[in-house]
Design an enzyme around this catalytic site. Structure first.
Site, PDB file in Angstrom:
ATOM      1  N   THR B 150       0.880  -1.185   0.000  1.00 27.38           N
ATOM      2  CA  THR B 150       0.000   0.000   0.000  1.00 27.38           C
ATOM      3  C   THR B 150       0.914   1.231   0.000  1.00 27.38           C
ATOM      4  O   THR B 150       1.358   1.665  -1.047  1.00 27.38           O
ATOM      5  CB  THR B 150      -0.970   0.003   1.202  1.00 27.38           C
ATOM      6  OG1 THR B 150      -0.234  -0.163   2.408  1.00 27.38           O
ATOM      7  CG2 THR B 150      -1.986  -1.102   1.069  1.00 27.38           C
ATOM      8  N   LYS B 183       3.562  -6.785   4.076  1.00 26.15           N
ATOM      9  CA  LYS B 183       3.331  -5.390   3.710  1.00 26.15           C
ATOM     10  C   LYS B 183       2.943  -4.644   4.974  1.00 26.15           C
ATOM     11  O   LYS B 183       2.463  -5.237   5.944  1.00 26.15           O
ATOM     12  CB  LYS B 183       2.251  -5.249   2.653  1.00 26.15           C
ATOM     13  CG  LYS B 183       0.854  -5.633   3.045  1.00 26.15           C
ATOM     14  CD  LYS B 183       0.054  -4.692   3.902  1.00 26.15           C
ATOM     15  CE  LYS B 183       0.052  -3.264   3.423  1.00 26.15           C
ATOM     16  NZ  LYS B 183      -0.852  -2.449   4.349  1.00 26.15           N
ATOM     17  N   THR B 194      -1.228  -2.701  10.839  1.00 26.04           N
ATOM     18  CA  THR B 194      -1.835  -2.827   9.529  1.00 26.04           C
ATOM     19  C   THR B 194      -0.830  -3.491   8.659  1.00 26.04           C
ATOM     20  O   THR B 194      -0.144  -2.869   7.870  1.00 26.04           O
ATOM     21  CB  THR B 194      -2.220  -1.517   8.882  1.00 26.04           C
ATOM     22  OG1 THR B 194      -3.247  -0.951   9.652  1.00 26.04           O
ATOM     23  CG2 THR B 194      -2.801  -1.753   7.498  1.00 26.04           C
ATOM     24  N   GLU B 274       5.820   4.702   7.336  1.00 32.13           N
ATOM     25  CA  GLU B 274       5.376   5.929   6.682  1.00 32.13           C
ATOM     26  C   GLU B 274       6.048   7.178   7.241  1.00 32.13           C
ATOM     27  O   GLU B 274       5.861   7.532   8.404  1.00 32.13           O
ATOM     28  CB  GLU B 274       3.866   6.095   6.879  1.00 32.13           C
ATOM     29  CG  GLU B 274       3.049   5.210   5.964  1.00 32.13           C
ATOM     30  CD  GLU B 274       1.572   5.201   6.348  1.00 32.13           C
ATOM     31  OE1 GLU B 274       1.188   5.915   7.280  1.00 32.13           O
ATOM     32  OE2 GLU B 274       0.824   4.466   5.701  1.00 32.13           O
ATOM     33  N   ASN B 397      -0.421  10.782   6.746  1.00 33.81           N
ATOM     34  CA  ASN B 397      -1.618  10.282   7.396  1.00 33.81           C
ATOM     35  C   ASN B 397      -2.751  11.283   7.455  1.00 33.81           C
ATOM     36  O   ASN B 397      -3.864  10.952   7.839  1.00 33.81           O
ATOM     37  CB  ASN B 397      -1.268   9.757   8.786  1.00 33.81           C
ATOM     38  CG  ASN B 397      -0.544   8.429   8.674  1.00 33.81           C
ATOM     39  OD1 ASN B 397      -1.108   7.466   8.186  1.00 33.81           O
ATOM     40  ND2 ASN B 397       0.718   8.408   9.067  1.00 33.81           N
TER      41      ASN B 397
END
Lengths: 402, 402
Positions: B150, B183, B194, B274, B397
């Protein structure tokens, strides 16, 4: 407004040179009585600052005559030397006011791990004591509120007035009040926050009543603002009662007024939180208990993903649900397939799935965001306030000590 | 590397059109046997996605023949319709592979609260099934790893090889291995994150051994990476065993190899989190128990203040101590005045107070940061990995779904 609004208090805020900016950094609040009642709620962080250890001991008899506060240094993680500095601070105030050091409460705020510059601090205290005794001392509350600011952009003060309701009709019209000041932008967390608060009242109350009222008030106010989930080493809320109004006040009345004062100050802390662009109220309704409601609300206010989404004006209800789902079932029973979520009145999630169109929610229009989570599991409710997670929060907190 | 490295597996990753970018978004992993052993560890979030509910049920008999995964949509908070979509997905895979739908595990990742475009997904599955059956199917692992990305910037794969140690000298030299893909960049939290992970092994093991090994491995790997404290609705780690190596493997051996594979993948997740600019390992040593060490480490990895300081290359040990102090005494007994903290080998805090000069710590020099907290309360230890809190984290985010 501030701590000198009720009768029987004098205060001052002066420049001692602890802050490199040259702003006021030492505050003194003196209770002139006739009562010398005091109560305090202190951080539950096991790593607490020297002034917290001192104040916890000093207030344990329910008596205090003065509070000395400094910004520009937390005096936390400074070892036995730091505690000696706090002790010396209290002794100095006691000498100047001709009271016992055990009746002086001490608060510090600023960076952790640095000793205080004691020469500058003690000199500043001398100046503050002179100012409280001087003609401006009875109106010194606003100066004191300025002197405790750190990253705050505005001083926070409050004044809640009440008319006597007890003692029969002859007492009708007699007024008493609660005044207060607070500092702390950001770093607000349950068990208080990096915040200092001094409340004063001229009500006639005993120490047990003051303590019970203060604990009841902080439980539903300061303990329900949570800017970034971090708990400080220095958090302190103090209530001093002078009795100067002559009005006897019962526990329920005092709790009501102190809660109103704490609510106003805690809301002001959220509104001035470091780098925040939104104030977010998470209301949890129809919970099985108040504790369950608080636990669910806190899970949402702790979600960095949700808080970053709010910064982006994104009504990301999936992140709300995802946070709600982390609360264990024994803490908050609910059916995940029954959850409703509304954001600013738009029910974006219904029965655990997609509700109204999320594009109906406009988070950019106002600073306040109201999230309501309906657990459909009882009739208890609670609200916890937080802020969004912003570029400026990261910036301020990455640059704070450098 | 990846899931097709061990013998007995075929895989594929294709473009089904679920991602607006046109990147691969559907993966299929097929276990050709002879064994059809499977185990899974799933998110403990009570708000879990439809594929999590499906997979929990489907794997409960310890048997699976295939895993189908999609990016581009989490199928979470999508109600009974979402579950029907997952069911239909599994049925479609089962039809194509001529197996039972109950032997097909399903994983989804992407935005919450949106239905999957089923026509595109089912067409993609057809293509993926054809690819796995084709000549490239035995080397399809890397494509599958790409299809589950993702916000990941790189695919994450692993291959851990072992030489048979059981069965006497005649078996010496026989190899077996564990392959895997994962992932999940950001949003890593205890109880998984996640993240999706599929591990494969050609070892000969039974379902109970596979389950025990997987749980032991995730407990000390995926459960100890915590990028931002958030727990996802979709986290899934699956282990499939084909037995194709013919090498019987015991629990200890399997656990060791699976743990090594999980450690490599979980470390890769942190490295690609991220918006992060640092990977932070919080090592807690001399704790009274492993649970105490984990609790203290997690308190530090959850501190936004500390994480923002690391982003600013500020070795702010006061924020470490302040986080440590929030852990209740019944969870982790320690004396706050005995705590030592080292950052990248410099003991900046000694006995709860100031230690070596913090300017000796250079956080800008490398991406990895090692924080050691010595509780002086026992001999247990644990490490939890996290990331710093950066401008880019907030940006990614806040913009993710808009």
């Amino acid at each position: 407004m501030s701590v000198t609004a009720p009768a029987g208090f004098r205060a001052a805020g002066v420049v001692a040179g602890l802050k490199s900016t040259g702003a006021k950094d030492v505050a003194l609040v003196v209770n002139e009585g006739p009562l010398d009642v005091a109560a305090a709620v202190l951080t539950s962080n096991r790593v607490h600052a020297a002034p917290v250890a001192w104040t916890r001991q000093a207030v344990s008899d329910g008596i205090a005559r003065a509070v000395v506060l400094n910004s520009g240094g937390a005096n936390a993680c400074t070892g036995p030397e730091g505690f000696a500095d706090t002790h010396r601070t209290a002794e100095h105030v006691a000498d100047l006011l001709e009271i016992s050091a055990g009746d002086v409460l001490v608060c510090s705020t600023g960076l952790i791990g640095l000793r205080l510059p004691m020469d500058a601090l003690l000199a500043g205290i001398g100046e503050a004591a002179a100012a409280t005794a001087g003609p401006g001392g009875a109106e010194g509350g606003p100066d004191a509120a300025q002197a405790i600011m750190t990253t705050d952009t505005v001083p926070k003060t409050t004044h809640v007035t009440r008319t006597a309701t007890t003692g029969g009709s002859l007492d009708g019209g007699a007024e008493w009040s609660v005044g207060g000041m607070a500092k702390g932008a950001g770093m607000l967390a349950p068990g208080l926050a990096t915040m200092l608060c001094v409340l004063t009242t001229d009500a006639v109350v005993d120490a047990a009543t003051a303590d019970a009222a203060l604990r009841a008030a902080t439980r539903v106010t300061f303990d329900r603002v949570d800017s970034d989930g971090c708990m400080s080493t220095n958090d302190t809320v103090i209530l001093l009662a002078s009795g100067a109004s002559g009005v006897p006040v019962g526990l329920a009345e005092l709790t009501d007024a102190v809660t109103e004062a704490c609510a106003e100050l805690s809301r002001a802390l959220v509104a001035d939180a470091e780098g925040a662009s939104h104030d977010v109220a998470v209301h949890v309704v129809n919970a099985s208990s108040e504790d369950a409601a608080v636990a669910v609300a806190r899970a949402v206010t702790r979600s960095n993903l949700f808080k970053a989404a709010v910064f982006g004006n994104d009504p990301n209800w999936g992140r709300v649900l995802s946070a709600v789902g982390t609360v264990p079932v024994d803490v908050a029973p609910f059916d995940a397939l029954a959850l409703d979520v509304s954001i600013n009145g738009v029910q974006v999630c219904r029965a655990g799935g997609v509700g109204e169109d999320r594009d109906l929610v406009d988070l950019a229009a106002q600073r306040e965001v109201h999230v309501e989570v309906d657990l459909h599991a009882g009739d208890a409710r609670a609200t916890v306030w937080t802020n969004d997670l912003t570029h400026d929060y990261v910036h301020e907190n990455s640059a704070y000590s450098s």
